[in-house]
Write a protein that holds these residues in place. Structure first.
Motif, PDB file in Angstrom:
ATOM      1  N   ARG A   4       0.834  -1.210   0.000  1.00  0.00           N
ATOM      2  CA  ARG A   4       0.000   0.000   0.000  1.00  0.00           C
ATOM      3  C   ARG A   4       0.872   1.265   0.000  1.00  0.00           C
ATOM      4  O   ARG A   4       0.558   2.247  -0.690  1.00  0.00           O
ATOM      5  N   ALA A   5       1.964   1.228   0.781  1.00  0.00           N
ATOM      6  CA  ALA A   5       2.864   2.377   0.802  1.00  0.00           C
ATOM      7  C   ALA A   5       3.513   2.576  -0.566  1.00  0.00           C
ATOM      8  O   ALA A   5       3.670   3.717  -1.037  1.00  0.00           O
ATOM      9  N   GLY A   6       3.874   1.460  -1.211  1.00  0.00           N
ATOM     10  CA  GLY A   6       4.468   1.551  -2.542  1.00  0.00           C
ATOM     11  C   GLY A   6       3.491   2.097  -3.573  1.00  0.00           C
ATOM     12  O   GLY A   6       3.873   2.890  -4.447  1.00  0.00           O
ATOM     13  N   PHE A   7       2.237   1.687  -3.478  1.00  0.00           N
ATOM     14  CA  PHE A   7       1.202   2.202  -4.392  1.00  0.00           C
ATOM     15  C   PHE A   7       1.025   3.708  -4.198  1.00  0.00           C
ATOM     16  O   PHE A   7       0.973   4.476  -5.183  1.00  0.00           O
ATOM     17  N   ASP A   8       0.933   4.157  -2.945  1.00  0.00           N
ATOM     18  CA  ASP A   8       0.781   5.595  -2.671  1.00  0.00           C
ATOM     19  C   ASP A   8       1.977   6.374  -3.196  1.00  0.00           C
ATOM     20  O   ASP A   8       1.825   7.490  -3.728  1.00  0.00           O
ATOM     21  N   LEU A   9       3.176   5.821  -3.035  1.00  0.00           N
ATOM     22  CA  LEU A   9       4.379   6.500  -3.506  1.00  0.00           C
ATOM     23  C   LEU A   9       4.380   6.611  -5.029  1.00  0.00           C
ATOM     24  O   LEU A   9       4.747   7.661  -5.583  1.00  0.00           O
ATOM     25  N   GLU A  10       3.973   5.559  -5.713  1.00  0.00           N
ATOM     26  CA  GLU A  10       3.902   5.587  -7.176  1.00  0.00           C
ATOM     27  C   GLU A  10       2.945   6.680  -7.651  1.00  0.00           C
ATOM     28  O   GLU A  10       3.254   7.440  -8.572  1.00  0.00           O
ATOM     29  N   MET A  11       1.801   6.768  -7.016  1.00  0.00           N
ATOM     30  CA  MET A  11       0.801   7.765  -7.406  1.00  0.00           C
ATOM     31  C   MET A  11       1.274   9.182  -7.089  1.00  0.00           C
ATOM     32  O   MET A  11       0.964  10.135  -7.808  1.00  0.00           O
TER      33      MET A  11
END
Length: 222
Positions: free
Chosen positions: A34-41
């Motif tokens: 989830r943290a990686g997804f938020d960072l990508e966005m």
């Protein structure tokens, strides 16, 4: 429309199906996902959520690779289970296991029998099934070899052997006590701990086999 919760749910199902990770370990990885997804966005606002999630999940690694990494870090769960089962098995022989009459103790007398006394009584005076149950202790001793081999096939049949012995011991003796006209309460903590030790070791071997299968199927990286 992209649904993050559904995507995470599918990712979790794949992890639980194709890895030997525990729920706690999957929870930990989900937080990173989830943290990686938020960072990508955040870093690339023009990126579609589908692509951002694919990048984040791809960066996590394959289930088999993650199983391999977690297995290398710290004491594996299966090892703790097997050690706990062996400890319970050893302790059960010195604890009271069976109430057989109003007085005394020891192998050739009436009264509260320790696990060792109950083992000797079953082996010397029990019926064929009682003697077979007593001899399943040899299966537990044989399970000590599981840590000295990396052969999955041996672990596969050993888990069924130990688990089957545990289930038989858990079912047979309460039935035997009742058919003798005594209450199940005559079976004391030593007996229950003894029967549980088989199931504990079987569960540990099952986890070991699953882990080794995941590791063997993982592609080698240079």
């Amino acid at each position: 429309m992209f649904d993050l919760e559904k995507a995470v749910g599918r990712w979790r199902e794949e992890m639980e199906r194709e890895s030997s990770l525990s729920p706690r370990e999957v929870d930990e990885l989900e937080d990173h996902l989830r943290a990686g997804f938020d960072l990508e966005m955040e870093l690339t606002p023009a990126l579609s959520p589908v692509t951002a999630f694919a990048n984040a999940s791809g960066g996590m690694g394959e289930p088999a690779d993650l199983s391999k990494e977690f297995a290398r870090a710290g004491s594996p769960r299966w090892r703790r289970l097997i050690y706990a089962g062996w400890a319970l098995f050893a302790v059960s022989f010195v604890l009271p296991a069976y109430t057989d009459g109003p007085s005394g103790g020891g192998l050739f007398s009436f009264g509260t029998q320790s696990g060792w006394d109950a083992f000797g009584s079953a082996l010397l005076w029990g019926g064929w099934l009682g003697r077979f149950s007593a001899l399943t202790n040899l299966i537990m001793l044989g399970s000590l070899l599981i840590l000295r081999t990396s052969r999955r096939k041996r672990g596969r049949w050993l888990r069924w052997l130990v688990g089957g012995a545990g289930l038989m011991n858990l079912v047979y003796w309460p039935i035997w006590v009742v058919t003798e006209g005594d209450p199940v309460s005559d079976l004391l903590p030593g007996y229950w701990i003894w029967a549980a030790s088989f199931l504990c070791v079987a569960a540990g071997i099952w986890m070991l086999v699953k882990e080794r299968t995941s590791i063997d199927l993982a592609p080698e990286t240079s």
